[in-house]
Scaffold this motif. Structure first.
Motif, short mmCIF file in Angstrom:
data_model
loop_
_atom_site.label_atom_id
_atom_site.label_comp_id
_atom_site.label_asym_id
_atom_site.label_seq_id
_atom_site.Cartn_x
_atom_site.Cartn_y
_atom_site.Cartn_z
N GLY A 60 0.82 -1.21 0.00
CA GLY A 60 0.00 0.00 0.00
C GLY A 60 0.85 1.25 0.00
O GLY A 60 0.53 2.24 -0.69
N PHE A 61 1.93 1.23 0.75
CA PHE A 61 2.84 2.38 0.77
C PHE A 61 3.40 2.65 -0.63
O PHE A 61 3.58 3.81 -1.02
CB PHE A 61 3.99 2.12 1.75
CG PHE A 61 5.01 3.21 1.78
CD1 PHE A 61 4.77 4.37 2.51
CD2 PHE A 61 6.21 3.09 1.09
CE1 PHE A 61 5.72 5.39 2.53
CE2 PHE A 61 7.15 4.10 1.12
CZ PHE A 61 6.90 5.26 1.84
N ARG B 38 0.12 7.69 2.06
CA ARG B 38 0.69 6.34 2.03
C ARG B 38 1.32 5.96 3.37
O ARG B 38 1.24 4.80 3.79
CB ARG B 38 1.72 6.22 0.91
CG ARG B 38 2.84 7.26 0.93
CD ARG B 38 3.75 7.07 -0.25
NE ARG B 38 3.04 7.21 -1.51
CZ ARG B 38 3.56 6.87 -2.69
NH1 ARG B 38 4.76 6.35 -2.76
NH2 ARG B 38 2.85 7.05 -3.79
N ILE C 75 -0.41 3.40 -3.11
CA ILE C 75 -1.42 4.42 -2.81
C ILE C 75 -0.85 5.79 -3.13
O ILE C 75 0.30 6.10 -2.79
CB ILE C 75 -1.87 4.32 -1.34
CG1 ILE C 75 -2.76 3.09 -1.17
CG2 ILE C 75 -2.61 5.57 -0.89
CD1 ILE C 75 -3.26 2.86 0.23
N ARG C 76 -1.66 6.63 -3.77
CA ARG C 76 -1.13 7.89 -4.29
C ARG C 76 -0.91 8.94 -3.21
O ARG C 76 -0.03 9.78 -3.31
CB ARG C 76 -2.09 8.44 -5.35
CG ARG C 76 -2.24 7.51 -6.56
CD ARG C 76 -2.96 8.18 -7.72
NE ARG C 76 -3.25 7.25 -8.78
CZ ARG C 76 -4.44 6.71 -9.02
NH1 ARG C 76 -5.47 7.04 -8.25
NH2 ARG C 76 -4.63 5.86 -10.01
#
Length: 263
Positions: free
Chosen positions: A95-96, A103, A99-100
Motif C-alpha cells: 500500500g505504501f 501512504r 497508494i497515491r
C-alpha cells in the motif's frame, strides 16, 4: 441531561454488537483454524476499508490489498517466527508503494491491523481463550458504559477536534467498567492484583483506538469506514477499540508473564 432523539441509534448499536459478539465468542471458543480464519477475515476487511477511505479512487487496489491482507495473516501462521513479521507486513508495504496519497498513514494503520490479526490468533493458541474473553469484555464494557456515561452525564469533551462525541464522563465510566471486569476475572483466575489497573489501561487503549479511527475518518472526510453493516458503518467502525486494546495486550504480553488460567 438526556435529549430527545439521542437514543435513536441504541437498538441498532446493541443489536449489531450482540450479533458480532456472538460470532466472536463461538469462534474464540473453537480456537485453532476457526479463530485464525476470523482474525484473517476481519483483518482483510479492515485493510480494505482503510484503503477505501484513504484512496477512494483506487477501488480495485483497495480490494486487492484487503484480499492479500487476509491471506498473509493466515500464511504468517505457517511461517517460521523469524520471517512471519515480514510476511504479515507485505500488504502495508504494498500500500505504501501504490497508494497515491496518505501512504505513510495507510502503512502505519495497516501494520497495526495486520499485527493484531496475526498476534491474536497466535495468542489464542498459546494462552487459551480466557484472556481473549477478558479482552473482548473490557472493550465491550468500555464502549457500553462510555456510551451511557457520555449520554446521561455529558459534560466536557475529551478531544473535541478529533472525536466530538466523547466526553470525560464517558471516558471515566469506561475505565470504571473495565476495572470491574478486572476484579471479576481475578475471582476465578490466578491473575495478580494488578489485573484491575491493567484492565483500565486496556480500556484506555481501546478508547485511543476509537479516537484514532475517528481521526482517519475526519481526515478522509467520511462518516463511516464503509457501508458493510447497513445503517451502522463498517467493521473498522466497530472494531477500532478492539484493535487498540489488542495491540496493547500483545505488547504487554511480550514483557509481562501471562499466567495459565486455573479454575
Amino acid at each position: 441531561m438526556a435529549r430527545a432523539g439521542q437514543w435513536d441509534d441504541l437498538v441498532v448499536r446493541l443489536g449489531s454488537g450482540a450479533a458480532m459478539a456472538a460470532v466472536g465468542i463461538v469462534l474464540i471458543w473453537a480456537g485453532g483454524a476457526w479463530f485464525a480464519l476470523l482474525a484473517a477475515l476481519v483483518s482483510g476487511i479492515m485493510i480494505w476499508e482503510l484503503a477505501r477511505m484513504l484512496a477512494p479512487a483506487q477501488t480495485m487496489l483497495a480490494l486487492g490489498l484487503g484480499v492479500v491482507g487476509a491471506a498473509v495473516v493466515l500464511l504468517a501462521r505457517l511461517t517460521p517466527d523469524l520471517y512471519a513479521l515480514w510476511v504479515v507486513s507485505l500488504p502495508a508495504l504494498a500500500g505504501f508503494a501504490t497508494i497515491r496519497r496518505d501512504r505513510v498513514l495507510f502503512m502505519l494503520f495497516a501494520l497495526g491491523i495486520l499485527l493484531a490479526g496475526y498476534g491474536l490468533s497466535g495468542f489464542r493458541d498459546n494462552y487459551g481463550m480466557v484472556w481473549l474473553f477478558w479482552l473482548v469484555l473490557v472493550v465491550i464494557a468500555t464502549d457500553v458504559f462510555g456510551y451511557f456515561g457520555g449520554r446521561l452525564i455529558g459534560g466536557p469533551k475529551f478531544w473535541p477536534r478529533v472525536s466530538p462525541k466523547k466526553t470525560w464522563a464517558g471516558i471515566v465510566a469506561g475505565w470504571i467498567a473495565a476495572a470491574l471486569i478486572g476484579v471479576i476475572f481475578r475471582q476465578f483466575t490466578n491473575a495478580g492484583v494488578d489485573l484491575p489497573w491493567i484492565s483500565v489501561a486496556l480500556s484506555f487503549a481501546s478508547q485511543l483506538g476509537d479516537i484514532a479511527e475517528s481521526a482517519i475518518k475526519r481526515h478522509a472526510g467520511v462518516k463511516d469506514s464503509s457501508n458493510l453493516l447497513p445503517g451502522h458503518g463498517g467493521l473498522f467502525d466497530r472494531f477500532d477499540g478492539l484493535l487498540g486494546a489488542s495491540l496493547f495486550m500483545l505488547l504487554v504480553a511480550q514483557f509481562v508473564y501471562v499466567p495459565e488460567v486455573t479454575f
